[in-house]
Design an enzyme around this catalytic site. Sequence first.
Site, short mmCIF file in Angstrom:
data_model
loop_
_atom_site.label_atom_id
_atom_site.label_comp_id
_atom_site.label_asym_id
_atom_site.label_seq_id
_atom_site.Cartn_x
_atom_site.Cartn_y
_atom_site.Cartn_z
CE LYS A 209 -1.04 -2.86 -7.69
NZ LYS A 209 0.41 -3.52 -7.30
N GLY B 145 4.84 -6.52 0.10
CA GLY B 145 6.18 -6.69 0.50
C GLY B 145 6.61 -7.73 1.81
CB ALA C 123 0.06 -7.53 -2.61
N GLY C 124 2.45 -9.99 -1.90
CA GLY C 124 2.70 -10.93 -0.71
C GLY C 124 3.13 -12.14 -1.42
CG ASN D 171 8.13 -4.80 -6.93
OD1 ASN D 171 7.73 -3.63 -7.15
ND2 ASN D 171 9.25 -4.89 -7.08
CB THR D 172 8.73 -7.69 -2.26
OG1 THR D 172 8.44 -6.23 -2.19
CG2 THR D 172 9.92 -7.77 -1.13
#
Lengths: 255, 72
Positions: A95, A156, A182-183, A204-205
């Site tokens: 990545k 995040g 992301a996001g 992830n987050t």
Amino acid sequence: MLQISEQSFSSRLLLGTGKFASAQQMSDAVQACGSELVTLALKRLDLQQAQDDILAPLQQLGVKLLPNTAGARSAKEAIFAARVAREALGTNWLKLEIHPDPQYLLPDPIETLAAARQLVEEGFIVLPYCHADPVLCKRLEEVGCSAVMPLASPIGSNQGLKSREFLEIIIEQSQVPVIVDAGIGRPSDAVLALEMGADAVLVNTAIATAADPVAMARAFAKAVSAGELAHQAGIAGTQPLAQATSPMTEFLEAL
Amino acid sequence: MCCESKMNIILNHQPYEVEDDCTLYQLAQLLPRSGQGLAFAIDGEIVVRSCWPEYQLCAGQQVSVFSAIAGG
């Protein structure tokens, strides 16, 4: 099935391993959501403090490792990080992420494209993290990237699909898998991304920092399935006016 | 009586004592997971794993060692 390069995956949910309370919790989340492709970062080994070993549980689960180049601020640093990752983990999957701005962590498009070109030539399977820029995504595809990973909103931030309109264009035009990264803040974001036709999402987050990360991982797995099924089923179009679903007027006339 | 000779290398910017004739492979054995999941770079160049047994370290040599950590 999600097809990236020569590999097939049953799951369209990629999982980031950061921010979990422990390696055990991370491992439990991976199992709960059935993710088969998980990201890792690389850093200098901390000789003073023992690190939570995340590699052993991931190897035990048999998931495919996707090391990232987080921390790289330029193509040169990312290329070095990629070579370190390949040597350390024995994988040429990568990545690619280059985000020199510490405030918004937005990916540098120029350095990313330069690094992608070089890394593809060196035999890496490159999955580049990038802005939801349709032109950039096409350039990344043209230099040989095996997928594109356009952002939904800042890393995040849990802000969801802020880049929705541009993601739609990318999905329409891309000849390689589109992995929205992301996001993504909640399972409904993942549903929407898959409904739109994205091939996968990376989360992830939203999972790692949920009140119950393992339950949230499970929720995201269901969301990704629902979104994919909806896309395949063919979502009915929207109408500007009401369209009756019951024959109300006939009943009233009978009276 | 034979005395073991030691030397200091600089490992991730910190002094690190090893045997005089330490190779990268031997250094890896002293680190977590005996080097599994680790990568070494010396003077900015990655030394591939197959070369670790033959790669002799020198006193004062700057060695970087990297490992996988959690990340998205």
